[in-house]
Design a protein around this motif. Structure first.
Motif, PDB file in Angstrom:
ATOM      1  N   MET A   1       0.838  -1.187   0.000  1.00  0.00           N
ATOM      2  CA  MET A   1       0.000   0.000   0.000  1.00  0.00           C
ATOM      3  C   MET A   1       0.881   1.247   0.000  1.00  0.00           C
ATOM      4  SD  MET A   1      -2.992   1.124   2.716  1.00  0.00           S
ATOM      5  CE  MET A   1      -3.654  -0.537   2.727  1.00  0.00           C
ATOM      6  N   ASN A   2       0.496   2.235  -0.787  1.00  0.00           N
ATOM      7  CA  ASN A   2       1.231   3.489  -0.890  1.00  0.00           C
ATOM      8  C   ASN A   2       0.513   4.532  -0.039  1.00  0.00           C
ATOM      9  OD1 ASN A   2       3.168   5.260  -1.767  1.00  0.00           O
ATOM     10  ND2 ASN A   2       2.128   5.748  -3.683  1.00  0.00           N
ATOM     11  N   VAL A   3       1.178   5.022   1.010  1.00  0.00           N
ATOM     12  CA  VAL A   3       0.543   5.883   2.004  1.00  0.00           C
ATOM     13  C   VAL A   3       1.248   7.232   2.069  1.00  0.00           C
ATOM     14  CG1 VAL A   3       0.002   6.164   4.461  1.00  0.00           C
ATOM     15  CG2 VAL A   3      -0.172   3.896   3.398  1.00  0.00           C
ATOM     16  N   LEU A   4       0.445   8.302   2.134  1.00  0.00           N
ATOM     17  CA  LEU A   4       0.964   9.631   2.426  1.00  0.00           C
ATOM     18  C   LEU A   4       0.585   9.965   3.869  1.00  0.00           C
ATOM     19  CD1 LEU A   4       2.263  12.351   1.649  1.00  0.00           C
ATOM     20  CD2 LEU A   4      -0.010  13.109   0.905  1.00  0.00           C
ATOM     21  N   LEU A   5       1.584  10.231   4.699  1.00  0.00           N
ATOM     22  CA  LEU A   5       1.359  10.608   6.088  1.00  0.00           C
ATOM     23  C   LEU A   5       1.612  12.107   6.242  1.00  0.00           C
ATOM     24  CD1 LEU A   5       0.963  10.073   9.144  1.00  0.00           C
ATOM     25  CD2 LEU A   5       3.404   9.502   9.249  1.00  0.00           C
ATOM     26  N   ALA A   6       0.593  12.831   6.702  1.00  0.00           N
ATOM     27  CA  ALA A   6       0.720  14.263   6.974  1.00  0.00           C
ATOM     28  C   ALA A   6       0.577  14.460   8.478  1.00  0.00           C
ATOM     29  CB  ALA A   6      -0.340  15.055   6.215  1.00  0.00           C
ATOM     30  N   GLU A   7       1.689  14.633   9.163  1.00  0.00           N
ATOM     31  CA  GLU A   7       1.709  14.708  10.632  1.00  0.00           C
ATOM     32  C   GLU A   7       2.873  15.592  11.061  1.00  0.00           C
ATOM     33  OE1 GLU A   7       1.281  14.911  14.172  1.00  0.00           O
ATOM     34  OE2 GLU A   7      -0.133  13.353  13.513  1.00  0.00           O
ATOM     35  N   ASP A   8       2.585  16.674  11.825  1.00  0.00           N
ATOM     36  CA  ASP A   8       3.653  17.602  12.203  1.00  0.00           C
ATOM     37  C   ASP A   8       4.332  17.227  13.514  1.00  0.00           C
ATOM     38  OD1 ASP A   8       1.273  18.322  13.621  1.00  0.00           O
ATOM     39  OD2 ASP A   8       2.176  20.247  14.100  1.00  0.00           O
ATOM     40  N   ASP A   9       3.763  16.299  14.275  1.00  0.00           N
ATOM     41  CA  ASP A   9       4.405  15.810  15.487  1.00  0.00           C
ATOM     42  C   ASP A   9       5.534  14.851  15.078  1.00  0.00           C
ATOM     43  OD1 ASP A   9       5.039  14.013  17.715  1.00  0.00           O
ATOM     44  OD2 ASP A   9       3.331  14.910  18.743  1.00  0.00           O
ATOM     45  N   VAL A  10       6.780  15.266  15.306  1.00  0.00           N
ATOM     46  CA  VAL A  10       7.929  14.503  14.795  1.00  0.00           C
ATOM     47  C   VAL A  10       7.977  13.102  15.386  1.00  0.00           C
ATOM     48  CG1 VAL A  10      10.441  14.401  14.675  1.00  0.00           C
ATOM     49  CG2 VAL A  10       9.267  16.584  14.333  1.00  0.00           C
ATOM     50  N   LYS A  11       7.818  12.974  16.703  1.00  0.00           N
ATOM     51  CA  LYS A  11       7.893  11.658  17.331  1.00  0.00           C
ATOM     52  C   LYS A  11       6.798  10.735  16.815  1.00  0.00           C
ATOM     53  CE  LYS A  11      10.230  12.945  21.626  1.00  0.00           C
ATOM     54  NZ  LYS A  11      10.151  12.956  23.119  1.00  0.00           N
ATOM     55  N   LEU A  12       5.575  11.255  16.719  1.00  0.00           N
ATOM     56  CA  LEU A  12       4.471  10.427  16.230  1.00  0.00           C
ATOM     57  C   LEU A  12       4.659  10.093  14.757  1.00  0.00           C
ATOM     58  CD1 LEU A  12       1.795   9.029  16.746  1.00  0.00           C
ATOM     59  CD2 LEU A  12       0.627  11.202  16.282  1.00  0.00           C
ATOM     60  N   GLY A  13       5.115  11.061  13.972  1.00  0.00           N
ATOM     61  CA  GLY A  13       5.360  10.813  12.554  1.00  0.00           C
ATOM     62  C   GLY A  13       6.405   9.741  12.340  1.00  0.00           C
ATOM     63  N   GLU A  14       7.496   9.811  13.121  1.00  0.00           N
ATOM     64  CA  GLU A  14       8.549   8.790  13.010  1.00  0.00           C
ATOM     65  C   GLU A  14       8.019   7.417  13.405  1.00  0.00           C
ATOM     66  OE1 GLU A  14      11.594  10.344  15.515  1.00  0.00           O
ATOM     67  OE2 GLU A  14      12.543  11.524  13.909  1.00  0.00           O
ATOM     68  N   LEU A  15       7.213   7.370  14.469  1.00  0.00           N
ATOM     69  CA  LEU A  15       6.666   6.092  14.936  1.00  0.00           C
ATOM     70  C   LEU A  15       5.731   5.476  13.896  1.00  0.00           C
ATOM     71  CD1 LEU A  15       6.186   3.919  17.092  1.00  0.00           C
ATOM     72  CD2 LEU A  15       4.385   5.395  18.040  1.00  0.00           C
ATOM     73  N   ILE A  16       4.804   6.280  13.382  1.00  0.00           N
ATOM     74  CA  ILE A  16       3.849   5.755  12.397  1.00  0.00           C
ATOM     75  C   ILE A  16       4.583   5.287  11.149  1.00  0.00           C
ATOM     76  CG2 ILE A  16       1.941   6.358  10.857  1.00  0.00           C
ATOM     77  CD1 ILE A  16       0.914   8.254  13.011  1.00  0.00           C
ATOM     78  N   THR A  17       5.521   6.097  10.672  1.00  0.00           N
ATOM     79  CA  THR A  17       6.278   5.721   9.475  1.00  0.00           C
ATOM     80  C   THR A  17       7.014   4.404   9.692  1.00  0.00           C
ATOM     81  OG1 THR A  17       6.575   8.043   8.846  1.00  0.00           O
ATOM     82  CG2 THR A  17       8.081   6.441   7.876  1.00  0.00           C
ATOM     83  N   TYR A  18       7.694   4.289  10.822  1.00  0.00           N
ATOM     84  CA  TYR A  18       8.444   3.069  11.115  1.00  0.00           C
ATOM     85  C   TYR A  18       7.531   1.857  11.175  1.00  0.00           C
ATOM     86  CZ  TYR A  18      11.253  -0.341  13.673  1.00  0.00           C
ATOM     87  OH  TYR A  18      11.915  -1.489  14.061  1.00  0.00           O
ATOM     88  N   MET A  19       6.402   1.982  11.883  1.00  0.00           N
ATOM     89  CA  MET A  19       5.511   0.837  12.060  1.00  0.00           C
ATOM     90  C   MET A  19       4.846   0.435  10.744  1.00  0.00           C
ATOM     91  SD  MET A  19       5.968  -0.058  15.115  1.00  0.00           S
ATOM     92  CE  MET A  19       4.659  -1.264  15.345  1.00  0.00           C
ATOM     93  N   LEU A  20       4.455   1.408   9.931  1.00  0.00           N
ATOM     94  CA  LEU A  20       3.813   1.069   8.653  1.00  0.00           C
ATOM     95  C   LEU A  20       4.809   0.404   7.696  1.00  0.00           C
ATOM     96  CD1 LEU A  20       1.468   4.102   7.862  1.00  0.00           C
ATOM     97  CD2 LEU A  20       0.968   2.000   9.109  1.00  0.00           C
ATOM     98  N   GLU A  21       6.040   0.880   7.715  1.00  0.00           N
ATOM     99  CA  GLU A  21       7.043   0.315   6.809  1.00  0.00           C
ATOM    100  C   GLU A  21       7.530  -1.047   7.294  1.00  0.00           C
ATOM    101  OE1 GLU A  21       8.994   4.396   4.899  1.00  0.00           O
ATOM    102  OE2 GLU A  21      10.025   3.368   6.552  1.00  0.00           O
ATOM    103  N   LYS A  22       7.768  -1.177   8.594  1.00  0.00           N
ATOM    104  CA  LYS A  22       8.340  -2.416   9.115  1.00  0.00           C
ATOM    105  C   LYS A  22       7.295  -3.478   9.412  1.00  0.00           C
ATOM    106  CE  LYS A  22      12.427  -0.648   8.949  1.00  0.00           C
ATOM    107  NZ  LYS A  22      13.377  -1.081   7.894  1.00  0.00           N
ATOM    108  N   LYS A  23       6.151  -3.067   9.964  1.00  0.00           N
ATOM    109  CA  LYS A  23       5.149  -4.041  10.374  1.00  0.00           C
ATOM    110  C   LYS A  23       4.223  -4.442   9.232  1.00  0.00           C
ATOM    111  CE  LYS A  23       2.226  -5.052  14.346  1.00  0.00           C
ATOM    112  NZ  LYS A  23       1.792  -4.586  15.688  1.00  0.00           N
ATOM    113  N   ALA A  24       3.933  -3.504   8.349  1.00  0.00           N
ATOM    114  CA  ALA A  24       2.977  -3.789   7.274  1.00  0.00           C
ATOM    115  C   ALA A  24       3.609  -3.766   5.889  1.00  0.00           C
ATOM    116  CB  ALA A  24       1.827  -2.792   7.323  1.00  0.00           C
ATOM    117  N   ASN A  25       4.889  -3.374   5.803  1.00  0.00           N
ATOM    118  CA  ASN A  25       5.600  -3.313   4.529  1.00  0.00           C
ATOM    119  C   ASN A  25       4.941  -2.336   3.548  1.00  0.00           C
ATOM    120  OD1 ASN A  25       7.808  -4.090   2.955  1.00  0.00           O
ATOM    121  ND2 ASN A  25       6.600  -5.597   1.832  1.00  0.00           N
TER     122      ASN A  25
END
Length: 224
Positions: A1-25
């Motif tokens: 799945m190709n996802v665009l994440l729009a989130e200005d909270d750096v910690k939350l943005g990093e967490l979501i990006t990491y989990m979507l890429e690593k956990k769901a590929n």
């Protein structure tokens, strides 16, 4: 799945990006402003946009409205700390397909993304699909026959698109509800029936109203 994440909270943005890429590929592009979210969504195709409500240079509601006004047809999931019913209504009315309140579990976010992907997946690739003289414009979400053009609402278009994908097959109200309204628990089957009635009325203007058939006690099908 190709996802665009729009989130200005750096910690939350990093967490979501990491989990979507690593956990769901998933493939994830992360931006931190509303304007960047608009530019990225306008320039590329995404299966789902995860849109934070509060961002600099354009909040999520404003960007969502702009994209929908531009006929953007992809799925949008709104993230927000606002949990009042009226806030949810504002987000959905702006064009969001789903709404997730912070804080949330990553597994729930993944489940919402999978549901949105199912609702928006379509094997039909043409921007304009023509069936027996009736053109369905998938970009402008409108119907055209000869010189007459009729605009569909987003829900009418989603219903027609789903029926076209499964032409000749009976779709139960449960399937239609899941694919189009999903987690909107305040929607009843009467809403489905009302949307069918409005869509059939527009098809009737092209003498195609009989395409949309009611199967008593079961659901609906499109048969041309």
């Amino acid at each position: 799945m190709n996802v665009l994440l729009a989130e200005d909270d750096v910690k939350l943005g990093e967490l979501i990006t990491y989990m979507l890429e690593k956990k769901a590929n998933y493939q994830v592009e992360w931006v931190q402003t509303g304007e960047d979210a608009y530019d990225y969504a306008s320039a590329s195709h995404y299966d789902v946009i995860i849109m934070d409500w509060m961002m600099p240079n354009g909040d999520g509601v404003e960007i969502c409205k702009r994209l929908r006004n531009d006929s953007y047809g992809g799925a949008i999931l709104m993230l927000t700390a606002k949990d009042a019913l009226q806030d949810r209504v504002v987000g959905l009315d702006a064009g969001a397909d789903d709404y997730l309140v912070k804080p949330f579990e990553i597994d729930e976010l993944l489940a919402r993304l999978r549901a949105l992907a199912r609702r928006n997946f379509s094997p039909i690739r043409e921007e304009i699909l023509t069936i027996k003289g009736l053109s369905i414009n998938r970009t402008s979400q409108s119907l055209q026959m000869e010189q007459q053009v009729i605009q569909l609402t987003p829900r009418e278009y989603q219903l027609l698109d789903l029926l076209v994908q499964n032409k000749g097959q009976v779709l139960t109200r449960d399937i239609i509800f899941d694919r189009i309204w999903g987690n909107e628990t305040d929607v009843s089957y009467k809403t489905i029936d009302a949307t069918v009635k409005l869509l059939r009325k527009k098809l009737t203007k092209f003498q195609k109203g009989d395409w949309l058939q009611s199967i008593r006690g079961v659901g609906y099908k499109l048969d041309t």
